[in-house]
Motif scaffolding. Structure first.
Motif, PDB file in Angstrom:
ATOM      1  N   GLY A 136       0.594  -1.200   0.052  1.00 14.15           N
ATOM      2  CA  GLY A 136      -0.104   0.136   0.087  1.00 14.15           C
ATOM      3  C   GLY A 136       0.872   1.270  -0.192  1.00 14.15           C
ATOM      4  O   GLY A 136       0.195   2.511   0.324  1.00 14.15           O
ATOM      5  N   MET A 161       2.659   2.642   2.268  1.00 16.93           N
ATOM      6  CA  MET A 161       2.996   2.882   3.732  1.00 16.93           C
ATOM      7  C   MET A 161       1.949   2.253   4.572  1.00 16.93           C
ATOM      8  O   MET A 161       0.925   1.820   4.123  1.00 16.93           O
ATOM      9  N   MET A 208       1.270   6.825   9.927  1.00 14.53           N
ATOM     10  CA  MET A 208       1.728   7.889   9.163  1.00 14.53           C
ATOM     11  C   MET A 208       1.708   7.872   7.659  1.00 14.53           C
ATOM     12  O   MET A 208       2.127   8.616   6.985  1.00 14.53           O
ATOM     13  N   ARG A 262      -2.558   7.983   3.017  1.00 12.32           N
ATOM     14  CA  ARG A 262      -3.708   7.486   2.263  1.00 12.32           C
ATOM     15  C   ARG A 262      -4.926   7.942   2.589  1.00 12.32           C
ATOM     16  O   ARG A 262      -5.820   8.086   1.673  1.00 12.32           O
ATOM     17  N   GLN A 281       4.004  12.633   1.900  1.00 10.82           N
ATOM     18  CA  GLN A 281       4.332  11.347   2.531  1.00 10.82           C
ATOM     19  C   GLN A 281       5.772  11.278   3.157  1.00 10.82           C
ATOM     20  O   GLN A 281       6.033  10.979   4.108  1.00 10.82           O
ATOM     21  N   ASN A 290       6.714  14.067  10.619  1.00 14.72           N
ATOM     22  CA  ASN A 290       5.342  13.561  10.509  1.00 14.72           C
ATOM     23  C   ASN A 290       5.130  12.355   9.494  1.00 14.72           C
ATOM     24  O   ASN A 290       4.001  11.958   9.394  1.00 14.72           O
ATOM     25  N   GLY A 291       6.276  11.849   9.095  1.00 15.48           N
ATOM     26  CA  GLY A 291       6.042  10.734   8.151  1.00 15.48           C
ATOM     27  C   GLY A 291       7.542  10.376   7.897  1.00 15.48           C
ATOM     28  O   GLY A 291       8.601  11.036   8.381  1.00 15.48           O
ATOM     29  N   PRO A 292       7.850   9.359   7.128  1.00 13.69           N
ATOM     30  CA  PRO A 292       9.102   8.886   6.903  1.00 13.69           C
ATOM     31  C   PRO A 292      10.070   9.844   6.160  1.00 13.69           C
ATOM     32  O   PRO A 292       9.685  10.597   5.552  1.00 13.69           O
ATOM     33  N   THR A 301      -1.751  -4.845   3.861  1.00 16.93           N
ATOM     34  CA  THR A 301      -2.349  -3.376   3.904  1.00 16.93           C
ATOM     35  C   THR A 301      -3.705  -3.533   4.880  1.00 16.93           C
ATOM     36  O   THR A 301      -4.009  -2.336   5.287  1.00 16.93           O
ATOM     37  N   CYS A 311       8.907   4.992  11.918  1.00 16.39           N
ATOM     38  CA  CYS A 311       9.592   5.896  11.060  1.00 16.39           C
ATOM     39  C   CYS A 311      10.706   6.495  11.154  1.00 16.39           C
ATOM     40  O   CYS A 311      11.370   7.365  10.413  1.00 16.39           O
TER      41      CYS A 311
END
Lengths: 412, 412
Positions: free
Chosen positions: A22, A24, A28, A31, A39, B91-93, B282, B292
């Motif tokens: 997916g 991620m 976090m 989607r 992202q 906030n994300g990778p 998923t 992350c």
């Protein structure tokens, strides 16, 4: 309205789609946030983030909680660097373990002892296991909709979860004394624990502080039944009260789970407990390869001391209040109604009449393009690095968001 | 024989006793190792450790596995530092997630995708949950005595564990095809997975490599039944074969759990999987606040590339063989019989006729006082930082250990 550049993010996403299910996993993943959200991030500093395309944001998520003093906080990073030069993962802990454990026990009134882990889920799971080991009982009372982690006993998705993984959970409604009492009755003599989040911070709904009556009754019921009161302070810990989020209510848990903000972004979690559960804690076998990593512990010592020795929590509250007041004024000007709930330093902002979060999505996408990173339905987080000018910068971006929502309402 | 100085360690231990249940939790507690072992460490470099009293050891535990290239490896620490200067928990990778995911998929033949976590237990638990989600079944076959982590479904202590936590486990004996077949029969149409450690590395007993017949039959049974073959490569991964520890057997799992050595001591874990389980991945919700963290991922990229581009694994094997040969020669000279089992780079050294590990304890205490850190009953670990001179230094310390055991035998 500024157009975000996102070509590098798009390219990384399509590569990620190939090698990560997916694209991620987990909280976090963007989607569910829409295409506006980046992202991948390139850089962080204080209360600001830059995505991989170079877009800059004043941040309201603080990495979903961990960043409580701001990214690259000098005292925290200096302490981490000094420990790193000595050693991190060794055959046992560094001496910093004892310093941190003493600091936690000094700081948290209910804590007679502490153990450290890596994930919030490690801490909540250990609390439940400790409560069962200490009481010799099985039933655990959990509020409907509360998030306590992402393993089979508590994860929000039932994929791969068996009925038995949750066989001994009994549900009640947060802040509802009667439903709590009914759940206690149902558990009978098998009641091991009541586990509650610090306040009600479920995704997509108004936050609720625990009422004094609910908190006191939970404590009383645990005392009457010989069960453990567990406060899951993973999300709220270190932002409400350093002694634990129920300390202002005068209600002390037997066990608490901590993580997120404990080391300003370095990976660490903790369980604190009372002497009643000390012996159980020597019998339960919980461990992990990196749980003694000394760098995260050194970062935690510096984080907690900085929070203790500065007005950081009061400052976060003030900045949250400045945001809340400003948001209310801007929304009014556009004839929009907001519901802003929970502690000011952990704001939840929802629109009235927005059951599918469409207004929220429109607002957030617009604010994002204007340089503020909001979340449409999860609580957000202030940090000690947010200055009044940063909040004002967020409010300027929010103004664009409100204008977009108002335009859409007028068009609809 | 040198007398160890341990006054600082003793002082830290007594402080720790106050604020940590039993003074220390989990696998790094020295409670079962005897007084000779230091609990707290001050410093590490390459294959050496210094305890808080300044005693130096050539190490054979490598932090119980994570240190595969040696402490403070320049390429790993440079990569970590460069990423740290940009950002860690955001906030994300970071973009490094995609680089690392692609590297894992390129390196591990069975891997079509990967997801990252923090603990080995996160990875094994995710594998089991993914197998259940992907098959819609519940039964998981586990070898008796195998260690797969420290949460209720798998932890070695039953304190706080309910019967339901293990309701769908069925046990078999490692390397015993008949017992595996019986367990498969027992699971019937509800077989979700067979989970096996890379080789048999249970504490306190001879290690066993998987036989080709056992590994092939496990693969075949999973194929026949539509179940997942899970290899738990948490402990052995990155030391036997970069493609996975069953790759030399020609048997590829559907899912593998990785951790320990993946980032040379930085906290990280991973699940790799085949396309068959991509959709399930998923749907299962697994996440953690620090999963992350970009620094550990940057360290992992550097670790895996260094392992790939150097003769590190062959070197560890050679150093392990040098140790094994030397240990055998020394033991013989003292008329002592050893059982040295498993891969040379993950040595297990047990004494014949030592059911209570008394010889082992005496040997280890003496070797420790002479500057080598052995474990009396857990497998040990070589790293790429062990040079022939380091192994010889270990053997010199071992000589003192064998002499002590021989003296005791003569006296007894």
């Amino acid at each position: 309205m500024t157009k975000l550049i996102n070509s590098i993010d798009r390219s990384l996403r399509s590569r990620a789609e190939q090698v990560i299910p997916g694209g991620m996993w987990g909280h976090m993943s963007t989607r569910y946030l829409g295409d506006a959200y980046p992202q991948f991030f390139a850089r962080s500093e204080g209360c600001r983030l830059w995505d991989v395309d170079g877009n800059e944001y004043v941040d309201l998520m603080c990495s979903w909680g961990p960043i409580v003093l701001g990214h690259h906080h000098p005292a925290v990073e200096d302490a981490a660097r000094r420990q790193r030069e000595r050693g991190d993962s060794m055959n046992g802990p560094g001496d910093v373990l004892v310093e941190l454990a003493e600091l936690m026990v000094d700081t948290v009134p209910h804590a007679d002892w502490v153990m450290f882990q890596k994930n919030g889920t490690d801490a909540t799971t250990a609390c439940v296991t400790l409560a069962r080991a200490g009481t010799g009982r099985r039933k655990v009372l959990v509020a409907r909709g509360s998030y306590h982690g992402a393993v089979p006993w508590c994860t929000p998705s039932l994929a791969g979860v068996t009925t038995e993984d949750r066989a001994h959970l009994i549900h009640f409604d947060y802040n509802d004394v009667q439903s709590l009492e009914e759940a206690v009755d149902q558990a009978g003599s098998d009641l091991a624990a009541i586990i509650v989040t610090a306040f009600r911070h479920d995704i997509g709904r108004d936050q609720e502080m625990p009422t004094a009556g609910f908190a006191q009754r939970a404590r009383q019921l645990c005392d009457l039944q010989g069960a453990a009161l567990i406060v899951d302070d993973v999300r709220a810990g270190f932002r409400i009260d350093l002694g634990g989020s129920w300390e202002p209510l005068g209600v002390r848990p037997d066990l608490s789970a901590w993580s997120k903000a404990i080391a300003n972004g370095h990976p660490l979690a903790a369980v604190t407990g009372s002497d009643r559960f000390r012996e159980a804690a020597t019998k339960v076998y919980v461990t992990g390869s990196f749980w003694c990593g000394a760098v995260a512990m050194a970062a935690a010592v510096a984080t907690i001391k900085t929070l203790r020795d500065t007005q950081a929590i009061a400052h976060m509250r003030d900045m949250g209040q400045r945001l809340r007041t400003g948001m209310e004024a801007l929304a009014s000007r556009h004839d929009l109604k907001l519901r802003q709930t929970g502690p000011a330093q952990m704001p939840m902002v929802l629109f009235e009449g927005d059951p599918s979060f469409e207004k929220a999505a429109l607002f957030c996408a617009s604010a994002l393009r204007n340089g503020a990173y909001f979340h449409p339905k999860h609580n957000m987080f202030l940090s000690a690095a947010h200055a009044p000018a940063d909040v004002d910068r967020i409010l300027a971006a929010a103004e664009a968001g409100f204008a977009a929502v108002a335009r859409e309402a007028a068009a609809g």
